[in-house]
Design an enzyme around this catalytic site. Structure first.
Site, PDB file in Angstrom:
ATOM      1  N   LYS A 101       7.799   8.206   2.699  1.00 24.50           N
ATOM      2  CA  LYS A 101       7.058   7.411   3.698  1.00 24.50           C
ATOM      3  C   LYS A 101       8.016   6.386   4.283  1.00 24.50           C
ATOM      4  O   LYS A 101       8.638   5.596   3.548  1.00 24.50           O
ATOM      5  CB  LYS A 101       5.870   6.745   3.013  1.00 24.50           C
ATOM      6  CG  LYS A 101       4.749   6.347   3.930  1.00 24.50           C
ATOM      7  CD  LYS A 101       3.548   5.929   3.094  1.00 24.50           C
ATOM      8  CE  LYS A 101       2.378   5.502   3.934  1.00 24.50           C
ATOM      9  NZ  LYS A 101       1.316   4.903   3.107  1.00 24.50           N
TER      10      LYS A 101
HETATM   11  O1  G3P Z   1      -2.572   3.984   4.193  1.00 23.51           O
HETATM   12  C1  G3P Z   1      -2.358   2.689   4.677  1.00 23.51           C
HETATM   13  C2  G3P Z   1      -3.386   1.815   4.077  1.00 23.51           C
HETATM   14  O2  G3P Z   1      -3.132   1.641   2.720  1.00 23.51           O
HETATM   15  C3  G3P Z   1      -3.570   0.502   4.710  1.00 23.51           C
HETATM   16  O3  G3P Z   1      -4.882   0.183   4.464  1.00 23.51           O
HETATM   17  O4  G3P Z   1      -6.815  -1.267   4.264  1.00 23.51           O
HETATM   18  O5  G3P Z   1      -4.502  -2.163   3.812  1.00 23.51           O
HETATM   19  O6  G3P Z   1      -5.223  -1.630   6.129  1.00 23.51           O
HETATM   20  P1  G3P Z   1      -5.384  -1.316   4.688  1.00 23.51           P
END
Ligand code: G3P
Length: 218
Positions: A87
């Site tokens: 990633k």
């Molecule tokens: O896959 C990316 C994700 O982990 C981000 O999620 O909820 O931190 O915006 P969030």
């Protein structure tokens, strides 16, 4: 559409696996830190544990932001297991590293994508997956799902093979909308997948079936 689980928690991954619908896993440095996984070797060991537990792809994120560092780190991550996907953030050196990994046959997930232009760059570089962050776009009152629709249209017109991995998914409606908008994959906490189960008429209907059966059989 594939279901990935967005966590570094072995317990959550096991629970998703037991549910039977999990196709892969995504992690990021914040999720690793949340599990208390620190130090280079512990991080590599934890990715190995996840990769062994899961049949599908597991995204493991680099920390470096310069080309040489991303390539070095990415190679080490890719060597952990064949299902590890490197990633890489959507930055200039990241895009250059993704092109390199594509030539080497190493799978990549281009992360922190917030615009159609960035999505075009990731696909041009040959990323296996690209991760538009839907929830974080919604957080700033911009409709995140528009990005998925734009990307699906552009990738179809241009014949890009990069898979759209809808990320920063926060709830069940995000999953339904991502499916409608052309995402190839969603990655989400287990709780959002469980939200897909819920409907009051199902609960009412089941209670009636069971009550009728009970009446007829007592
Ligand atoms: O896959 C990316 C994700 O982990 C981000 O999620 O909820 O931190 O915006 P969030």
């Amino acid at each position: 559409m594939q279901f990935f689980i967005d966590t570094a928690s072995i317990e959550q991954i096991q629970e998703a696996k037991d549910f039977g619908l999990m196709d892969g896993v995504t992690t990021n440095p914040s999720l690793m830190a949340k599990e208390g996984i620190t130090g280079q070797q512990n991080i590599l060991d934890h990715y190995k544990k996840i990769a062994d537990l899961v049949d599908g792809d597991v995204s493991a994120e680099v920390i470096s932001t310069d080309y040489e560092g991303i390539v070095r780190e990415g190679k080490a991550l890719a060597e952990i297991a064949p299902n590890i996907v490197v990633k890489v953030p959507m930055i200039k050196d990241g895009v250059k590293a993704i092109s390199h990994f594509t030539k080497e046959g190493i799978k990549t997930n281009c992360t922190l994508v917030f615009s159609p232009g960035q999505a075009i760059l990731a696909a041009k570089a040959g990323a296996t997956y690209v991760s538009p962050f839907i929830g974080r776009i919604d957080d700033i009152t911009w409709p995140g799902m528009d990005l998925i629709r734009d990307m699906a249209e552009i990738y179809a017109i241009q014949g890009f093979e990069t898979l759209i991995l809808a990320a920063s998914i926060r709830n069940a409606l995000h999953i339904v909308d991502a499916a409608k908008s052309g995402a190839d994959v969603v990655t989400s906490p287990l709780s959002a997948y469980m939200g897909l189960l819920k409907h009051p008429l199902t609960d009412i209907g089941l209670a009636k079936f069971l009550a009728d059966h009970e009446k007829a059989n007592s």
